[in-house]
Write an enzyme that holds these catalytic residues in place. Structure first.
Site, PDB file in Angstrom:
ATOM      1  N   HIS A  58      46.439  84.324  35.239  1.00 51.46           N
ATOM      2  CA  HIS A  58      46.175  82.906  35.002  1.00 51.46           C
ATOM      3  C   HIS A  58      46.521  82.585  33.552  1.00 51.46           C
ATOM      4  O   HIS A  58      46.081  83.283  32.635  1.00 51.46           O
ATOM      5  CB  HIS A  58      44.704  82.581  35.258  1.00 51.46           C
ATOM      6  N   ASN A 101      39.568  78.823  42.981  1.00 46.78           N
ATOM      7  CA  ASN A 101      38.274  78.587  42.342  1.00 46.78           C
ATOM      8  C   ASN A 101      38.376  78.572  40.826  1.00 46.78           C
ATOM      9  O   ASN A 101      37.642  77.842  40.149  1.00 46.78           O
ATOM     10  CB  ASN A 101      37.283  79.658  42.790  1.00 46.78           C
ATOM     11  N   ALA A 157      37.268  84.446  37.605  1.00 42.97           N
ATOM     12  CA  ALA A 157      38.356  85.306  37.137  1.00 42.97           C
ATOM     13  C   ALA A 157      39.096  84.774  35.916  1.00 42.97           C
ATOM     14  O   ALA A 157      40.221  85.190  35.655  1.00 42.97           O
ATOM     15  CB  ALA A 157      39.345  85.522  38.281  1.00 42.97           C
TER      16      ALA A 157
END
Length: 270
Positions: free
Chosen positions: A221, A191, A123
């Site tokens: 993020h 992850n 992602a």
């Protein structure tokens, strides 16, 4: 012309099932050969309507039927698939990177068996630039993840600490420290941070924060990399999967891109 690569998918949830459907629709050079899920009956039910239904086998048997193995499993099932895949000399595409970090002995074993491990991008973005920057001298590497509370409510760390995120009205920092420790506390949720650390300077030299933020509706993020060669800032806002809000919709797409890269005559990025 060489035969298509046989692909096996372990796990048919928010990541594995979209990849399986994509392969079944037809991808030059790739063929969905085999799948495994929490039960053989469930896997058959999910794939029986496919144009070319794959063989359904037990998890440990899957690598014997595939050239490329996709790992999209709950964390506690990781090694049950990864060990036989590496022993078989397969290419293993890993989604559960926190588990890869805890089982780095598999990398050494892959050198001996001819296996290969590919860490899916997942992602986040910009890992090609991070890999290049890692050839220069690090000043700092920081990543901050913000997720809607629902995306983190099921995390083991949140449950064990008895943290109620349901009535959260302002952002709450759940963790600040190294990626190494974060992977232990949030084995199914970080992850992306492990991917960043493996592409760059390692989990001990990569700082990480996890926030539950009721003011957002996407998993976000932010990455800041500074070296003597570059300052790199990356911001990503992912749409959560409807099947699993902890997983961004981009994650299965990153697996598709990794598979295409294996058979494409042209690849872009280092």
């Amino acid at each position: 012309m060489s035969a298509d690569l046989k692909v096996g998918i372990a796990g048919l949830g928010a990541i594995g099932l979209p990849v399986a459907r994509w392969l079944d629709a037809g991808v030059p050079g790739l063929r969905l050969a085999v799948v495994s899920s929490s039960s053989i009956d469930k896997a058959r039910s999910l794939t029986e309507s496919f144009t070319n239904p794959p063989e359904v086998v037990a998890l440990e048997e899957l690598p014997r039927h595939a050239d490329v193995v996709i790992e999209a499993l709950p964390p506690d099932r990781f090694r049950s698939l990864a060990v036989p895949a590496i022993e078989a000399g397969s290419t293993l595409v890993v989604v559960s990177l926190t588990q890869l970090l805890a089982n780095m002995d598999l990398v050494d074993r892959a050198r001996q068996t001819g296996g290969r491990i590919i860490a899916a991008t997942g992602a986040i973005a910009g890992l090609d630039a991070v890999r290049a920057a890692a050839k220069s001298n690090l000043i700092r590497a920081v990543m901050r993840t913000r997720k809607p509370p629902a995306s983190l409510a099921g995390a083991a760390f949140v449950r064990e600490a008895n943290i109620d995120l349901s009535e959260l009205t302002e952002p709450l920092c759940l963790y600040s420290g190294t990626v190494t420790e974060a992977a232990q506390k949030f084995p199914a949720n970080v992850n992306v941070a492990v991917a960043l650390s493996l592409a760059g300077w390692g989990p001990e030299r990569t700082d990480y924060e996890v926030w539950a933020d009721p003011g957002i509706d996407r998993n976000t993020h932010g990455i800041l990399i500074e070296t003597d060669a570059i300052k790199l800032e990356i911001s990503v806002a992912n749409v959560p999967s409807s099947e699993n809000p902890a997983t961004g919709r981009i994650t299965p797409l990153s697996v598709m891109a990794a598979l295409e890269r294996l058979v494409s005559p042209l690849t872009v990025g280092s």
